[in-house]
Design an enzyme around this catalytic site. Structure first.
Site: not given
Lengths: 231, 584, 119
Positions: B252-253, B14-15, B396, B238, B284, B250, B117, B401, B240, B351
């Site tokens: 998004t916020e 992943g990232g 968070r 968390q 959140r 999801l 956000f 993230s 969400h 989440h």
């Protein structure tokens, strides 16, 4: 609901076969992936790839009633029974609904899918106008699910030499990026009777893309850039 | 057993894993990435709203304000040295992504587009800030693909569709690589490396209603627990606020950042009651609790009153098409509503795991040892959601993230380079190092009466019911009892399918083993913490209790032991942000 | 073949295909109208139709375009399905010979024929 599933386990089956499966499921609000997972819960020998289950990771592309689709965003109620589920066409089958994606990935890598910019890096962002950024819309969103490429007859006949719609769309994504400096090299890389010109514009890819992208249009733009460069 | 040898090994594509791998691949070291899915299928791809950095492209901003918001958002449980590090590095990390080619949306002046956000403020708690950098609502997709592309360019070795089994360690505790299994052939493989990084992501699949991808099964956490190392702050999950009701996908916020808001069945903008100042852009945890209360008190929408409405049609077709195209797609597909016309039905969904493998800000895994509570495990690193640095504390903030991934992915990569220079020779692998893994694989050759899929379903239901948004002693204890029963059933489980080639049933069994460890860590830690902080809400202990609980939880599998370690309240260079009441 | 870079060819061929398609799109209906306007009943009427120089030039141009267009099309088909280089080359040659021969033959008929009758 009635399903016909492509089954093949290389350890036990001499050749692939179609298996009829009845599943007791209320299709309302459900996706094909829900049904496949419910079948797998009954018979865990059924193998398929899946991950995000919301159409953004590109894992669960399969051929459903003759069309390449992502199982997770294919609504169950709109499918005609028996629902025939096969692996993506044109790639070697490893097992059941799982294909060897390497020929597809290899073509993706062949277009050098990364931004090239050898100018000194500023300490902040490189600027890009909203209009220039808009050129990337419809190109960067590709999820590499291979629905398009494996619906393209040209790729079926020449998987080792034709880049295929997904790879060409990604090539265009970098050609179109105002920050990329390698346009000439990218065009050189593509200018080839096999790599690019196997595309005959039949638009199977456009019909297959679950993200609503248009590889044929991108290929058309690559061709006109090549022509422009020549004349 | 087949063996491959590398200088550095990354588990997880992943990232975080890809950012660390890139750092190493740019040097002359041999680096391999082991991933159970093709890297662009990793869950980073699902991140929507953006990555937070105080670039000040839209409005005044400073990294110190970002730091304050992050500390406050985490209800003061975050380590302030790590938070300072992350917020300081944020801008350069984002610019670096831009240079790599990430197709950020743009402002008219050509700079990176930023949106507001939740939990973002100017001037240490003042007006709403605009800090989250976005590529439409596909920022995670854009980020993951960009990092993968860079790794191809730098010739990182990928072991795609290999499932990591266990850490290899020697008697002195050095991590020497992992055992893994090729999913395609079922063959076990030993991968030796002088240094190993775990970037295996979250474990949100431990809950019934989850925004997480099906692959988020806490595999790295299971590996760490089996190696006898602790997990930190596992009670903090968390939820969400805005998952599509009944589905979990999801929303998004960023929808609320662009101006969307929540309504209950009376058409009331109820967040005004819970967070008079920040309203729909409160933390959140605050918004998720508010929705849960609205639903519990009978003000939910729909026939069953089990969701609230997220209204954004007033933003207009154009904004939605430009800034939230993916959201529109998801809502039409999974909720059957076009958000340009109708509100989206939403409810809280599991989440993000704030806890995880304890690390310092270099990504080194730390554990209590002879000389202190935070001694690095030599050669072992962890970053991303599987790690607990801890920058997110008890809750968070949105957009932090992706930032966590790239900042600490890079930091860990750099520190691993240092480690490789300091430890130029591979240490010998102990004999029979792979035995435990092979035994685990062999265990699944045996037949059994219980089925993996059924146990997994039950586990997720138990966790949803017993460790959800609101927690209470008796319910948690009850949950632990049920978990014990599930563990017994797991011991009697067997596979119908013991074939080798692409046997996903076997993988799901191994994933269930990891999820079980995560579930136990969560329940035990949640039972232990008798206060409410951030996302951990105890109905029987509704107040935050800094006197007793301003500390991290450390859970070890051995005897379900729970230890504590202090929160680092001292930042690197700036003044400490002292705990105070958290209001939005 | 392991090479995965372009051969820097193909654009010309593709252009030829497009250009000849354009020529055909204009010229074929033109010729068709010319023929249908005075549908010949016997051989001399047929010959008369081809007497104007422009008709003969047009016809030769159109048929050359058709041959080129057909060549690109046939080449595409062979590239798709015939993966043995030797066999493909042989097919290319066959098609080239047939198409080039046809065009040459046509030239002889429409121009050679007039010379013959003049003599």
């Amino acid at each position: 609901m009635k399903f016909r599933l492509h089954r093949y386990n290389p350890e036990t089956d001499a050749k692939p076969f179609m298996q009829d499966v009845e599943l007791d499921i209320d299709p309302a609000g459900k996706m094909l992936l829900d049904a496949l997972l419910a079948i797998k819960a009954q018979d865990e020998t059924l193998s398929l790839r899946r991950s995000c289950r919301e159409g953004v990771c590109g894992s669960d592309a399969v051929n459903v009633n003759g069309k390449n689709r992502l199982a997770c965003i294919t609504p169950l109620p709109e499918l005609k029974e028996p629902i025939e589920v096969r692996p993506l066409p044109g790639l070697p089958v490893i097992r059941d609904l799982i294909v060897d994606m390497e020929p597809f990935y290899k073509q993706y890598r062949s277009i050098k899918p990364w931004l090239v910019n050898d100018a000194p890096e500023p300490e902040v962002e490189r600027l890009q106008s909203p209009a220039d950024r808009a050129l990337l819309d419809g190109a960067y969103e590709c999820i590499l699910c291979a629905c398009c490429t494996t619906s393209c007859p040209s790729f079926w006949w020449n998987p080792d030499t034709f880049v295929g719609p997904a790879g060409l769309l990604q090539a265009y994504r970098f050609i179109a990026d105002s920050r990329d400096e390698a346009t000439a090299a990218r065009l050189d890389n593509l200018e080839d009777p096999y790599r690019l010109y196997r595309c005959r514009g039949i638009m199977s890819c456009v019909e297959a893309c679950p993200k609503g992208l248009n590889p044929t249009a991108a290929i058309g733009r690559i061709k006109s850039l090549l022509v422009k460069r020549r004349v | 057993m087949n063996t491959r040898r590398f200088d550095a090994l990354i588990v997880g594509g992943g990232g975080a894993g890809l950012r660390a791998a890139l750092q190493l691949a740019r040097s002359d070291y041999k680096v391999a990435v082991v991933s159970k899915v093709f890297p662009t299928r990793s869950h980073t791809v699902s991140a929507q709203g953006g990555i937070t950095a105080a670039l000040a492209n839209v409005d005044d901003d400073r990294w110190e304000w970002h730091m304050y918001d992050t500390v406050k958002g985490g209800d003061w449980l975050g380590d302030q040295d790590a938070i300072e590090f992350m917020c300081r590095e944020a801008a350069s990390a984002v610019y670096e992504l831009e240079h790599m080619g990430l197709p950020f949306s743009r402002l008219d002046n050509g700079k990176i587009y930023q949106r507001p956000f939740g939990g973002q403020s100017k001037n240490f708690g003042g007006d709403q800030a605009t800090r989250t950098c976005a590529a439409a609502d596909r920022t995670g997709h854009a980020l993951l693909h960009t990092l993968y592309q860079q790794n191809i360019a730098h010739r990182t070795q990928f072991f795609d569709e290999y499932f990591a089994l266990d850490l290899l360690r020697d008697a002195e505790g050095y991590c020497l690589g992992v055992t893994a299994m090729s999913i395609e052939t079922g063959e076990p493989l030993l991968i030796e490396a002088r240094t190993t990084l775990l970037a295996t992501g979250g474990a949100g699949r431990v809950f019934w209603n989850s925004s997480n991808a099906m692959i988020n099964t806490g595999d790295g956490l299971g590996m760490v627990l089996r190696a006898g190392l602790p997990l930190q702050d596992m009670e903090f999950w968390q939820f969400h606020p805005t998952g599509i009701a009944g589905v979990g996908c999801l929303i998004t916020e960023g929808v609320r950042g662009e101006g969307g808001y929540l309504l209950n069945r009376n058409g009331e903008r109820f967040m005004e009651r819970y967070a008079p100042h920040a309203k729909d852009l409160a933390g959140r945890d605050v918004v998720a609790r508010a929705i849960a209360i609205e639903i519990a008190e009978g003000r939910g929408c729909g026939a069953r009153g089990d969701y609230v409405d997220l209204k954004l049609d007033h933003l207009g077709e154009k904004t939605i098409a430009e800034k939230l195209p993916g959201i529109r797609d998801l809502a039409i597909r999974f909720a059957g509503v076009d958000p340009a016309e109708k509100a989206i039905p939403v409810a809280p969904t599991a989440h993000y795991m704030m806890g995880g493998i304890p690390t310092n800000l270099h990504g080194q895994v730390v554990a209590p040892a002879r000389f202190g509570p935070e001694e690095p495990v030599p050669g072992l690193y962890a970053v991303g959601e599987c790690a607990c640095v801890s920058v997110h504390g008890a809750n968070r903030l949105g957009g932090n993230s992706l930032l966590d991934l790239v900042v600490f992915g890079r930091a860990a990569g750099m520190h691993m380079l240092e480690y490789l220079r300091d430890n130029p020779y591979a240490r010998p692998l102990p004999d029979h190092a792979a035995e435990a893994s092979l035994a685990r694989l062999a265990r699944w050759e045996q037949s059994g009466s219980e089925r993996v899929a059924a146990i997994t379903d039950d586990l997720r239901r138990v966790m949803q019911a017993h460790a959800g948004v609101f927690r209470i002693d008796a319910v948690l204890r009850d949950g632990l009892g049920k978990l014990g029963e599930l563990e017994t059933r797991l011991a009697h489980a067997g596979l119908q399918d013991t074939s080798r080639v692409f046997n996903t049933a076997r993988i799901e069994a191994l994933e269930l083993e990891n999820l079980m460890g995560v579930a136990r860590a969560t329940l035990v830690s949640a039972l232990n913490r008798t206060e409410s902080r951030g996302a951990h809400t105890r109905e029987d202990f509704p107040q935050r209790d800094d006197e007793h609980w301003l500390k991290h939880t450390l859970y070890s599998r051995e005897g379900d032991q729970v230890d504590a370690k202090p929160v680092r309240l001292k930042p690197l260079t700036v003044e400490s942000i002292r705990p105070k009441e958290r209001v939005y | 073949m392991k090479s995965t870079t372009g051969s820097h060819t193909g654009t010309g061929t593709w252009l030829v295909q497009r250009a000849t398609a354009l020529v055909l799109a204009v010229a074929l209906p033109g010729l068709m109208i010319h023929f249908l306007a005075a549908l010949p009943v016997d051989f001399s009427g047929w010959q008369a139709l081809f007497l104007p120089l422009w008709v003969r030039v047009m016809l030769l141009l159109t048929m050359t375009a058709l041959a080129l267009h057909a060549w690109v099309g046939m080449r595409d088909i062979f590239m798709d399905y015939v993966h043995s280089t030797g066999a493909r080359l042989a097919m290319y040659l066959t098609v080239i010979v047939i198409l080039a021969g046809s065009v040459a033959w046509l030239a002889v008929i429409v121009f050679g024929g007039t010379q013959g009758s003049a003599a």
